[in-house]
Design a protein around this motif. Structure first.
Motif, PDB file in Angstrom:
ATOM      1  N   CYS A 123       0.852  -1.189   0.000  1.00  0.00           N
ATOM      2  CA  CYS A 123       0.000   0.000   0.000  1.00  0.00           C
ATOM      3  C   CYS A 123       0.892   1.245   0.000  1.00  0.00           C
ATOM      4  CB  CYS A 123      -0.895  -0.008   1.244  1.00  0.00           C
ATOM      5  SG  CYS A 123      -1.891   1.467   1.443  1.00  0.00           S
ATOM      6  N   THR A 124       0.697   2.111  -0.976  1.00  0.00           N
ATOM      7  CA  THR A 124       1.421   3.378  -1.016  1.00  0.00           C
ATOM      8  C   THR A 124       0.540   4.425  -0.352  1.00  0.00           C
ATOM      9  OG1 THR A 124       2.495   2.742  -3.073  1.00  0.00           O
ATOM     10  CG2 THR A 124       2.535   5.077  -2.495  1.00  0.00           C
ATOM     11  N   VAL A 125       0.985   4.913   0.800  1.00  0.00           N
ATOM     12  CA  VAL A 125       0.211   5.908   1.557  1.00  0.00           C
ATOM     13  C   VAL A 125       0.729   7.305   1.264  1.00  0.00           C
ATOM     14  CG1 VAL A 125      -0.457   4.323   3.397  1.00  0.00           C
ATOM     15  CG2 VAL A 125       1.663   5.575   3.604  1.00  0.00           C
ATOM     16  N   ASP A 126      -0.181   8.242   1.241  1.00  0.00           N
ATOM     17  CA  ASP A 126       0.138   9.634   0.960  1.00  0.00           C
ATOM     18  C   ASP A 126       0.365  10.368   2.270  1.00  0.00           C
ATOM     19  OD1 ASP A 126       0.510  11.926  -0.462  1.00  0.00           O
ATOM     20  OD2 ASP A 126      -1.619  12.354  -0.710  1.00  0.00           O
ATOM     21  N   LEU A 127       1.505  11.030   2.403  1.00  0.00           N
ATOM     22  CA  LEU A 127       1.833  11.790   3.608  1.00  0.00           C
ATOM     23  C   LEU A 127       1.907  13.289   3.350  1.00  0.00           C
ATOM     24  CD1 LEU A 127       4.615   9.475   5.010  1.00  0.00           C
ATOM     25  CD2 LEU A 127       2.266   9.654   5.803  1.00  0.00           C
ATOM     26  N   SER A 128       1.569  13.706   2.152  1.00  0.00           N
ATOM     27  CA  SER A 128       1.710  15.123   1.819  1.00  0.00           C
ATOM     28  C   SER A 128       0.762  16.006   2.610  1.00  0.00           C
ATOM     29  CB  SER A 128       1.512  15.336   0.324  1.00  0.00           C
ATOM     30  OG  SER A 128       0.204  14.961  -0.050  1.00  0.00           O
ATOM     31  N   ASP A 129      -0.311  15.446   3.151  1.00  0.00           N
ATOM     32  CA  ASP A 129      -1.244  16.263   3.931  1.00  0.00           C
ATOM     33  C   ASP A 129      -0.724  16.548   5.335  1.00  0.00           C
ATOM     34  OD1 ASP A 129      -1.521  13.596   4.629  1.00  0.00           O
ATOM     35  OD2 ASP A 129      -3.616  13.822   5.206  1.00  0.00           O
ATOM     36  N   VAL A 130       0.337  15.857   5.758  1.00  0.00           N
ATOM     37  CA  VAL A 130       0.910  16.106   7.083  1.00  0.00           C
ATOM     38  C   VAL A 130       1.612  17.457   7.106  1.00  0.00           C
ATOM     39  CG1 VAL A 130       2.586  15.321   8.789  1.00  0.00           C
ATOM     40  CG2 VAL A 130       1.147  13.673   7.616  1.00  0.00           C
ATOM     41  N   THR A 131       2.301  17.761   6.021  1.00  0.00           N
ATOM     42  CA  THR A 131       3.007  19.034   5.940  1.00  0.00           C
ATOM     43  C   THR A 131       2.509  19.806   4.733  1.00  0.00           C
ATOM     44  OG1 THR A 131       4.777  18.142   4.582  1.00  0.00           O
ATOM     45  CG2 THR A 131       5.077  18.038   6.956  1.00  0.00           C
ATOM     46  N   ALA A 132       2.555  21.096   4.815  1.00  0.00           N
ATOM     47  CA  ALA A 132       2.115  21.927   3.707  1.00  0.00           C
ATOM     48  C   ALA A 132       3.080  21.832   2.527  1.00  0.00           C
ATOM     49  CB  ALA A 132       1.986  23.371   4.169  1.00  0.00           C
ATOM     50  N   SER A 133       4.316  21.495   2.783  1.00  0.00           N
ATOM     51  CA  SER A 133       5.320  21.441   1.725  1.00  0.00           C
ATOM     52  C   SER A 133       5.254  20.152   0.911  1.00  0.00           C
ATOM     53  CB  SER A 133       6.713  21.576   2.324  1.00  0.00           C
ATOM     54  OG  SER A 133       6.992  20.460   3.131  1.00  0.00           O
ATOM     55  N   GLY A 134       4.485  19.179   1.360  1.00  0.00           N
ATOM     56  CA  GLY A 134       4.389  17.914   0.637  1.00  0.00           C
ATOM     57  C   GLY A 134       5.507  16.951   0.983  1.00  0.00           C
ATOM     58  N   MET A 135       6.319  17.263   1.952  1.00  0.00           N
ATOM     59  CA  MET A 135       7.411  16.383   2.354  1.00  0.00           C
ATOM     60  C   MET A 135       6.919  15.402   3.403  1.00  0.00           C
ATOM     61  SD  MET A 135      10.889  17.263   4.307  1.00  0.00           S
ATOM     62  CE  MET A 135      10.237  16.891   5.901  1.00  0.00           C
ATOM     63  N   PRO A 136       7.186  14.156   3.356  1.00  0.00           N
ATOM     64  CA  PRO A 136       7.991  13.405   2.416  1.00  0.00           C
ATOM     65  C   PRO A 136       7.228  12.896   1.212  1.00  0.00           C
ATOM     66  CG  PRO A 136       7.440  12.025   4.257  1.00  0.00           C
ATOM     67  CD  PRO A 136       6.848  13.381   4.524  1.00  0.00           C
ATOM     68  N   GLY A 137       5.949  13.170   1.078  1.00  0.00           N
ATOM     69  CA  GLY A 137       5.202  12.753  -0.109  1.00  0.00           C
ATOM     70  C   GLY A 137       4.442  11.467   0.118  1.00  0.00           C
ATOM     71  N   SER A 138       5.074  10.345  -0.178  1.00  0.00           N
ATOM     72  CA  SER A 138       4.399   9.061  -0.014  1.00  0.00           C
ATOM     73  C   SER A 138       5.412   8.009   0.407  1.00  0.00           C
ATOM     74  CB  SER A 138       3.720   8.645  -1.318  1.00  0.00           C
ATOM     75  OG  SER A 138       4.685   8.440  -2.319  1.00  0.00           O
ATOM     76  N   ARG A 139       4.861   6.917   0.880  1.00  0.00           N
ATOM     77  CA  ARG A 139       5.705   5.806   1.354  1.00  0.00           C
ATOM     78  C   ARG A 139       4.961   4.514   1.039  1.00  0.00           C
ATOM     79  NH1 ARG A 139      10.713   5.617   4.336  1.00  0.00           N
ATOM     80  NH2 ARG A 139      10.783   3.521   5.097  1.00  0.00           N
TER      81      ARG A 139
END
Length: 160
Positions: A123-139
């Motif tokens: 499963c590729t999860v999106d983490l861009s909503d954690v930070t406004a900059s989009g870092m780290p993106g996805s994992r």
């Protein structure tokens, strides 16, 4: 001659100047906080991202276990694959985990009484909503689980 009010104001100003001269580091706390606040916010966001990843990793492992169990309860390899895929999707949906890319791999090569069903969930999860900059993106998170097919259970068909 200045008025009493003006004299008092002038004396107050002289006292403030003398106080500042005694404490040359006055105001440094504000400067330090201004410099450190972005760093503290970044650390907080990284802690939130790490917590979310840990929770997501647990959900992916649970989905793999549920899918392997569902596959091992099927009567034939084709049904085992189908049930494993639908169970994995359902488990992730019910956990509230939205995968950008979901892959369910089902190994039923040893699908026979006493054999096993092995399922890998990616499963590729999106983490861009954690930070406004989009870092780290996805994992991409992956988990594999194995469930034994009951030795006293009848199966139909062959995995080959």
């Amino acid at each position: 001659m200045p008025s009493t009010r003006a004299r008092r104001a002038l004396e107050h100003a002289h006292r403030r100047i003398a106080h500042v001269k005694e404490r040359p580091d006055a105001g440094s706390v504000t400067a330090e906080l201004t410099i450190l606040l972005p760093l503290l916010i970044l650390v907080l966001l990284l802690v939130v991202a790490a917590g979310r990843l840990a929770g997501n990793r647990i959900e992916v492992k649970d989905a793999a276990h549920q899918a392997a169990r569902a596959a091992s309860l099927a009567r034939d390899p084709v049904t085992a694959r189908s049930r494993a895929e639908s169970t994995a999707r359902s488990a992730l949906d019910s956990a509230g985990l939205s995968c950008r890319d979901l892959g369910v791999s089902v190994d039923v090569s040893a699908f026979a009484p006493g054999g096993v069903a092995r399922v890998t969930v990616r499963c590729t999860v999106d983490l861009s909503d954690v930070t406004a900059s989009g870092m780290p993106g996805s994992r991409t998170l992956a988990a594999t689980a194995t469930s034994a097919v009951d030795t006293h259970r009848g199966t139909t068909g062959s995995s080959r």
